[in-house]
Design a protein around this motif. Structure first.
Motif, PDB file in Angstrom:
ATOM      1  N   THR A   1      -2.283  11.264 -27.103  1.00  0.00           N
ATOM      2  CA  THR A   1      -1.960  11.911 -25.986  1.00  0.00           C
ATOM      3  C   THR A   1      -2.228  13.598 -25.825  1.00  0.00           C
ATOM      4  N   GLY A   2      -3.039  14.042 -26.975  1.00  0.00           N
ATOM      5  CA  GLY A   2      -3.734  15.295 -26.896  1.00  0.00           C
ATOM      6  C   GLY A   2      -2.384  16.414 -27.079  1.00  0.00           C
ATOM      7  N   ALA A   3      -1.448  15.945 -27.729  1.00  0.00           N
ATOM      8  CA  ALA A   3      -0.419  16.927 -27.852  1.00  0.00           C
ATOM      9  C   ALA A   3      -0.717  18.048 -28.836  1.00  0.00           C
ATOM     10  N   ILE A   4      -1.457  17.673 -29.979  1.00  0.00           N
ATOM     11  CA  ILE A   4      -1.786  18.652 -30.827  1.00  0.00           C
ATOM     12  C   ILE A   4      -3.139  19.431 -30.224  1.00  0.00           C
ATOM     13  N   VAL A   5      -3.106  20.832 -30.390  1.00  0.00           N
ATOM     14  CA  VAL A   5      -4.404  21.469 -30.291  1.00  0.00           C
ATOM     15  C   VAL A   5      -4.829  22.446 -31.153  1.00  0.00           C
ATOM     16  N   PHE A   6      -6.113  22.579 -31.261  1.00  0.00           N
ATOM     17  CA  PHE A   6      -6.446  23.289 -32.594  1.00  0.00           C
ATOM     18  C   PHE A   6      -7.494  24.276 -32.135  1.00  0.00           C
TER      19      PHE A   6
ATOM     20  N   LYS B   1       1.447  29.722 -38.389  1.00  0.00           N
ATOM     21  CA  LYS B   1       0.363  29.682 -37.480  1.00  0.00           C
ATOM     22  C   LYS B   1       0.458  28.398 -36.421  1.00  0.00           C
ATOM     23  N   VAL B   2       1.567  27.722 -36.666  1.00  0.00           N
ATOM     24  CA  VAL B   2       1.776  26.412 -35.961  1.00  0.00           C
ATOM     25  C   VAL B   2       2.876  26.588 -34.841  1.00  0.00           C
ATOM     26  N   TYR B   3       2.394  26.603 -33.650  1.00  0.00           N
ATOM     27  CA  TYR B   3       3.311  26.711 -32.584  1.00  0.00           C
ATOM     28  C   TYR B   3       3.851  25.496 -31.711  1.00  0.00           C
ATOM     29  N   TYR B   4       5.049  25.278 -31.514  1.00  0.00           N
ATOM     30  CA  TYR B   4       5.504  23.823 -31.024  1.00  0.00           C
ATOM     31  C   TYR B   4       5.895  24.428 -29.736  1.00  0.00           C
ATOM     32  N   LEU B   5       5.470  23.672 -28.651  1.00  0.00           N
ATOM     33  CA  LEU B   5       5.773  23.673 -27.257  1.00  0.00           C
ATOM     34  C   LEU B   5       6.632  22.750 -26.776  1.00  0.00           C
ATOM     35  N   SER B   6       7.918  23.241 -25.913  1.00  0.00           N
ATOM     36  CA  SER B   6       8.761  22.104 -25.766  1.00  0.00           C
ATOM     37  C   SER B   6       9.502  22.799 -24.402  1.00  0.00           C
ATOM     38  N   SER B   7       9.887  21.839 -23.603  1.00  0.00           N
ATOM     39  CA  SER B   7      10.728  22.437 -22.577  1.00  0.00           C
ATOM     40  C   SER B   7      12.078  22.041 -22.724  1.00  0.00           C
TER      41      SER B   7
ATOM     42  N   ALA C   1      13.385  13.549 -30.278  1.00  0.00           N
ATOM     43  CA  ALA C   1      12.048  13.878 -30.086  1.00  0.00           C
ATOM     44  C   ALA C   1      11.569  13.868 -31.485  1.00  0.00           C
ATOM     45  N   PHE C   2      10.139  13.864 -31.415  1.00  0.00           N
ATOM     46  CA  PHE C   2       9.454  13.748 -32.853  1.00  0.00           C
ATOM     47  C   PHE C   2       8.788  14.955 -33.156  1.00  0.00           C
ATOM     48  N   ILE C   3       8.946  15.626 -34.174  1.00  0.00           N
ATOM     49  CA  ILE C   3       8.214  16.760 -34.759  1.00  0.00           C
ATOM     50  C   ILE C   3       7.460  16.557 -35.874  1.00  0.00           C
ATOM     51  N   PRO C   4       5.963  16.671 -35.404  1.00  0.00           N
ATOM     52  CA  PRO C   4       5.135  16.568 -36.584  1.00  0.00           C
ATOM     53  C   PRO C   4       4.948  17.976 -37.349  1.00  0.00           C
ATOM     54  N   LYS C   5       5.408  17.784 -38.691  1.00  0.00           N
ATOM     55  CA  LYS C   5       5.362  19.071 -39.503  1.00  0.00           C
ATOM     56  C   LYS C   5       4.469  18.975 -40.518  1.00  0.00           C
TER      57      LYS C   5
ATOM     58  N   LEU D   1       5.412  18.973 -27.780  1.00  0.00           N
ATOM     59  CA  LEU D   1       6.478  18.097 -28.159  1.00  0.00           C
ATOM     60  C   LEU D   1       6.937  17.451 -26.940  1.00  0.00           C
ATOM     61  N   ASP D   2       6.540  17.859 -25.674  1.00  0.00           N
ATOM     62  CA  ASP D   2       6.696  16.932 -24.534  1.00  0.00           C
ATOM     63  C   ASP D   2       5.709  15.873 -24.369  1.00  0.00           C
ATOM     64  N   LYS D   3       4.540  16.054 -25.091  1.00  0.00           N
ATOM     65  CA  LYS D   3       3.660  14.902 -24.960  1.00  0.00           C
ATOM     66  C   LYS D   3       3.756  13.996 -26.155  1.00  0.00           C
ATOM     67  N   CYS D   4       4.350  14.490 -27.252  1.00  0.00           N
ATOM     68  CA  CYS D   4       4.302  13.728 -28.444  1.00  0.00           C
ATOM     69  C   CYS D   4       5.211  12.277 -28.313  1.00  0.00           C
ATOM     70  N   THR D   5       4.563  11.264 -28.627  1.00  0.00           N
ATOM     71  CA  THR D   5       5.224  10.099 -28.402  1.00  0.00           C
ATOM     72  C   THR D   5       5.780   9.600 -29.866  1.00  0.00           C
ATOM     73  N   GLY D   6       5.471  10.243 -30.750  1.00  0.00           N
ATOM     74  CA  GLY D   6       5.946   9.763 -32.101  1.00  0.00           C
ATOM     75  C   GLY D   6       5.128   8.464 -32.674  1.00  0.00           C
TER      76      GLY D   6
END
Lengths: 176, 271
Positions: free
Chosen positions: B197-202, B251-257, B68-72, B12-17
């Motif tokens: 931005t490569g925020a979502i990794v699979f 199985k979806v992990y969110y990363l945020s600082s 912040a934006f959360i893709p869900k 989520l630090d990389k997500c620009t929404g």
């Protein structure tokens, strides 16, 4: 008394018969039971001739694209790779037949929710044959439905094979 | 036999929404795109882009407010035991329209759905959407529909399946290239490939070389799972609670600082 009973039951009987006929027609339409076949292709004679040339494989005409997708019914260009159109009959045929103006129907059409992949079924470690689903198409002389042995492919038929070969039977294997 | 377990991590630090994931998801899965997003009953989307802020109670000063934006999307829950998955939606479906695949993906067959919406009620993430209307495609959108995905009719529940038709497509390509081991087939869902931005990794949660190796993600202090507060509990308390109740185990992990964002996502403060 008997006549009254008959009079009461007759409409129900007629209605049941009618709805049966209508539903059969709808099923036939939905599953393309009577598809349009513009010409009577003889699989047997073509197969025997190609076998003599050493290429008697279904894949010669019903092949795959590079990304693994099944080509399906061949287009007129595939015929032209062998029939160069020198004889008078061939000339007349190629003149009168185009891919676009007469669509070639198919008995073996899968519904929209099925992701059926020919290459995954046939080019596996557990190889199925074309004939396991399409019947003895190799020896069929016409494109009539009576030539087909196996009939429509219901889901149970797929699942039986998957069970027997210990392939996963989860929904996501074939549906999307 | 399938050894892969697909999973996702969203930084989520990389997500620009920007919403590219949402658009690409709808295009890939034949969902009609509406220009009016506030029309909730008409809106059918697999991937919800939610905007959250740390100022939802009000009273924060200028400069302190963060958003912040959360893709869900569907979290592809597996239940307490990933080896024997029991997602909440699969258990309640009366017509086996939804099922768990060998790779842990929760499938949904739209044509088989009768529209009872039990699964929608059972879903802890509101990831499932009900088609209230017949899909209406604007302009020539209909000519560009994806032939690998069936069009959902009115009165069915739809959801994200991690674009599993792309996996099938890639499997066919691999077989055409001579590869018969299905565990070596890799793919990228539409939202992942669209993310600028490569925020979502699979990737594969079981593979230590994959970017979303589950053991690494579980030890990551930045990682958090949505509304899964037992992750923050100590080990013995977690085991005790999992004996009592079946947790979704997504199985979806969110990363945020940001700590406030992690708290909002995990629901830890309110549990």
């Amino acid at each position: 008394m008997k006549r009254t009973l008959l009079l009461i039951l007759l409409p129900f009987f007629v209605f049941a018969c009618l709805s049966y006929i209508v539903s059969i027609r709808i099923c036939d339409y939905a599953m393309a039971a009577q598809p349009e076949k513009p010409l009577h292709f003889n699989h047997k004679s073509h197969g025997e001739y190609l076998q003599r040339l050493g290429a008697g494989d279904c894949e010669l005409c019903h092949g795959y694209y590079d990304n693994g997708r099944f080509m399906g019914t061949p287009a007129i260009g595939t015929c032209k790779s062998c029939h160069n159109g020198t004889t008078a009959a061939e000339k007349a045929f190629f003149k009168g037949y185009n891919d676009t103006d007469r669509p070639w129907g198919s008995y073996a059409k899968q519904p929209d929710l099925v992701y059926f992949s020919h290459i995954a079924v046939l080019k596996n470690t557990k190889q199925a044959r074309c004939s396991s689903c399409h019947g003895d198409k190799k020896n069929s002389m016409t494109t009539k439905k009576t030539d087909r042995i196996m009939g429509k492919m219901p889901m149970g038929q797929c699942m039986d094979c998957h069970d027997a070969l210990r392939i996963s039977n989860k929904c996501l294997v074939c549906h999307d | 036999m399938m050894n892969v377990r697909w999973g996702m991590s969203i930084d989520l630090d990389k997500c620009t929404g920007c919403g590219a994931c949402q658009i690409s998801c709808m295009q890939e899965n034949n969902m009609p795109i509406f220009d009016e997003d506030s029309d909730i009953p008409k809106r059918v989307t697999f991937l919800d882009l939610m905007k959250v802020t740390n100022d939802f109670e009000g009273g924060k000063k200028y400069g302190e407010v963060q958003t912040a934006f959360i893709p869900k999307m569907c979290m592809q829950c597996s239940g307490n035991d990933p080896k024997n998955p029991h997602p909440p939606c699969v258990t309640v479906c009366p017509v086996v329209a939804t099922d768990v695949g060998d790779d842990g993906i929760v499938s949904q067959i739209w044509s088989r759905c009768i529209g009872c919406r039990y699964c929608q009620a059972a879903c802890p993430y509101e990831a499932r959407v009900f088609n209230w209307w017949k899909p209406r495609y604007e302009g020539d959108f209909k000519q560009g529909l994806n032939s690998d995905v069936s069009v959902a009719s009115r009165g069915t529940v739809v959801k994200c399946t991690f674009c599993s038709h792309i996996w099938k497509r890639e499997r066919d390509r691999a077989i055409a290239g001579g590869e018969t081991d299905i565990n070596k087939v890799t793919y990228t869902p539409a939202c992942v490939s669209a993310c600028p931005t490569g925020a979502i990794v699979f990737g594969d949660l079981n593979n230590p070389n994959s970017p979303v190796y589950e053991t690494r993600l579980k030890n990551d202090p930045r990682a958090v799972r949505m509304v899964h507060s037992i992750d923050q509990q100590p080990e013995n308390e977690r085991a005790r609670r999992m004996r009592i109740k079946d947790y979704p185990n997504p199985k979806v992990y969110y990363l945020s600082s940001q700590k406030w964002l992690r708290d909002i996502i995990s629901g830890f403060q309110n549990s």
